[in-house]
Write an enzyme that holds these catalytic residues in place. Structure first.
Site, PDB file in Angstrom:
ATOM      1  N   CYS A 158       0.815  -1.228   0.000  1.00 24.76           N
ATOM      2  CA  CYS A 158       0.000   0.000   0.000  1.00 24.76           C
ATOM      3  C   CYS A 158       0.842   1.269   0.000  1.00 24.76           C
ATOM      4  O   CYS A 158       0.339   2.343  -0.314  1.00 24.76           O
ATOM      5  CB  CYS A 158      -0.932   0.016   1.203  1.00 24.76           C
ATOM      6  SG  CYS A 158      -1.853  -1.498   1.337  1.00 24.76           S
ATOM      7  N   HIS A 192      -3.647   6.809   3.055  1.00 22.17           N
ATOM      8  CA  HIS A 192      -4.016   5.528   2.455  1.00 22.17           C
ATOM      9  C   HIS A 192      -5.366   5.096   3.023  1.00 22.17           C
ATOM     10  O   HIS A 192      -5.611   5.189   4.228  1.00 22.17           O
ATOM     11  CB  HIS A 192      -2.938   4.483   2.778  1.00 22.17           C
ATOM     12  CG  HIS A 192      -3.351   3.093   2.408  1.00 22.17           C
ATOM     13  ND1 HIS A 192      -3.864   2.779   1.174  1.00 22.17           N
ATOM     14  CD2 HIS A 192      -3.340   1.937   3.129  1.00 22.17           C
ATOM     15  CE1 HIS A 192      -4.144   1.487   1.140  1.00 22.17           C
ATOM     16  NE2 HIS A 192      -3.850   0.960   2.310  1.00 22.17           N
ATOM     17  N   ASN A 236     -10.114  -0.721   0.230  1.00 22.47           N
ATOM     18  CA  ASN A 236      -8.654  -0.576   0.211  1.00 22.47           C
ATOM     19  C   ASN A 236      -8.125  -1.057  -1.148  1.00 22.47           C
ATOM     20  O   ASN A 236      -8.202  -2.242  -1.457  1.00 22.47           O
ATOM     21  CB  ASN A 236      -8.075  -1.411   1.358  1.00 22.47           C
ATOM     22  CG  ASN A 236      -6.557  -1.356   1.430  1.00 22.47           C
ATOM     23  OD1 ASN A 236      -5.892  -0.878   0.520  1.00 22.47           O
ATOM     24  ND2 ASN A 236      -6.013  -1.880   2.516  1.00 22.47           N
TER      25      ASN A 236
END
Ligand code: ACO
Length: 330
Positions: free
Chosen positions: A112, A257, A287
Site C-alpha cells: 500500500c 491511504h 482498500n
C-alpha cells in the site's frame, strides 16, 4: 530546475460489490463492515481484465490532463502487488498497451506504500538525469485476484483500481518551485508475515498442496497491523513537517491511504488535523492498496479543491511492513 506534477488520473472498474452483496457470500453484515472499516462498496474487475488494463485507463486520463503523448514518456513505474505475471514487469505491459515506445519500465513492490516509494524513486531519477523529462508513475491493483472470498476477515476490505501521476522535470523553473518538499519512507521486514501472500514465489512455489491449502490468498493479522499503521503514518508525517518547518495548520489536505476509517481518524487526531481537511473515499472503493492515495489525489485535483501553493500531505502504510509520508507543494 524543479519537478512538477502536471497530470493525475484514476480508474475503477465498472462492477460494484456492495456490503449487501457480501452478506450473501460470507457471514457478515453491512453494519459490521461500515462501523469497523467505513467501507460501503468496492469495485471489482471482470475476469480476463489484468492490472495493466486498469493502469492503462488511469495513465490515459493523466496524460490527457498533462497534455503529453505516450512517446514523450521517459520512464514508467508501476507500483503493484498484483502484477499481470511474475515477470516481465507490469510496466512493460502498460508500455506495450499505450505505445510509450521511448520509456524505460520497472515495477515497485511496497504494497500500500507503493505509490509513495515509486514517487520518491521517480523524483530522484528526474533530478539525477537530464535525459529524463516525463515520468509516468502508476499505482494499480487487481486485489480481487488474491482475495480469499471465503475469508470474511479480509474479503470485505479490498477493491480493484488504478491511479497515475505524471511528473515533469522543468529546467526553466527555480528549485523553489519543486513540488516535493519533504519525504520520509520506512520499512520493518520483521513484520513481513502480518500481511502477505504465502505461496507462488520461490519460497513456496505453486503446487496442488498450496492451492488446496488456499495459500495463494492474502493472509492478514488485522489488529496488530492497526496499531503499527497509525504509529508508522503519524511518525512519517511528523518527520516531513519537522524537516520542512511546515506546521499541521499549514497543511491544506491530508491524503491518507484508505485502509480503514478508524485508522484514518486516529492518524488525523494525532496530527491535530480536523476531519474536513482529511480526504476520504474509502466508502466507495475500499482498500485499493498501491492505487489508493493516487485515486484520492486525482479526485481532489479534478474537484478543484487544490490550488497552486497548497501543502498536500500524502501518507501510507502497507505490507512489508512499509510506510511513508510525502509533503507536496502544489
Ligand atoms: N463480518 C463480521 N464479523 C467479522 C468480520 C466480518 N467481515 N471479520 C471479522 N469478524 C469478527 C471476528 O471473527 C471477531 O469475532 P470474535 O470476537 O467472535 O472472535 C470480531 O469480528 C472482531 O474481529 P477483530 O479482528 O478483532 O476486529 P477489528 O475491530 O480489529 O477489525 C479489521 C478488523 C477491520 C481488519 C481491523 O483490525 C483493521 O482494519 N486492521 C488493519 C487492517 C489493515 O489496515 N490492513 C491493511 C493495511 S496494509 C494494506 O492496506 C495492504
Amino acid at each position: 530546475m524543479a519537478i512538477r506534477i502536471i497530470g493525475t488520473g484514476s480508474y475503477a472498474p465498472e462492477k460494484i460489490l456492495t456490503n449487501a452483496d457480501l452478506e450473501k457470500m460470507v457471514e457478515t453484515s453491512d453494519e459490521w463492515i461500515t462501523t469497523r472499516t467505513g467501507i460501503k462498496q468496492r469495485h471489482i474487475a471482470a475476469d480476463g481484465v489484468a492490472t495493466s488494463d486498469l493502469a492503462v485507463q488511469a495513465a490515459r486520463n493523466a496524460m490527457e490532463m498533462a497534455k503529453i503523448t505516450p512517446d514523450q514518456i521517459n520512464f514508467i513505474s508501476v507500483a503493484t502487488v498484483t502484477g499481470d505475471k511474475a515477470f516481465p514487469s507490469t510496466a512493460c505491459f502498460v508500455q506495450k498497451k499505450i505505445e510509450a515506445n521511448n520509456a524505460v519500465c520497472y515495477d515497485v513492490v511496497a504494497a500500500c506504500s507503493g505509490l509513495l516509494y515509486s514517487l520518491e524513486i521517480a523524483v530522484a531519477m528526474l533530478r539525477s538525469y537530464k535525459k529524463y523529462k516525463y515520468a509516468l508513475v502508476i499505482g494499480a491493483e487487481k486485489l480481487s485476484s488474491i482475495v480469499d472470498w471465503q475469508d470474511r476477515s479480509t474479503c470485505v476490505l479490498f477493491g480493484d483500481g488504478a491511479s497515475a501521476v505524471i511528473l515533469e522535470r522543468d529546467d526553466s523553473l527555480p528549485d523553489s518551485e519543486d513540488c516535493l518538499v519533504a519525504s520520509e519512507l520506512g520499512a520493518a521486514g520483521i513484520y513481513s508475515e502480518l500481511l502477505y501472500l504465502p505461496a507462488g514465489g520461490s519460497a513456496m512455489p505453486a503446487s496442488h498442496e498450496t492451492v488446496e491449502q488456499r495459500q495463494h490468498y492474502i493472509k492478514m493479522t488485522g489488529q496488530e497491523l492497526f496499531k503499527l499503521a497509525v504509529n508508522g503514518m503519524v511518525g512519517a508525517c511528523r518527520t516531513t513537517m519537522k524537516e520542512s518547518g511546515v506546521k499541521s495548520e499549514d497543511v491544506t489536505w491530508v491524503v491518507p491511504h484508505q485502509a480503514n476509517m478508524r485508522i484514518i481518524g486516529a492518524v488525523a487526531q494525532r496530527l491535530t488535523i480536523p476531519e474536513e481537511r482529511v480526504f476520504v473515499n474509502i466508502d466507495k472503493y475500499g482498500n485499493t492498496s498501491a492505487a489508493s492515495i493516487g485515486i484520492c489525489l486525482d479526485e481532489l485535483c479534478r474537484s478543484g479543491k487544490i490550488k497552486r501553493g497548497d501543502y498536500i500531505l500524502l501518507t501510507a502504510f502497507g505490507g512489508g511492513l512499509t510506510w511513508g509520508a510525502m509533503l507536496l507543494r502544489w
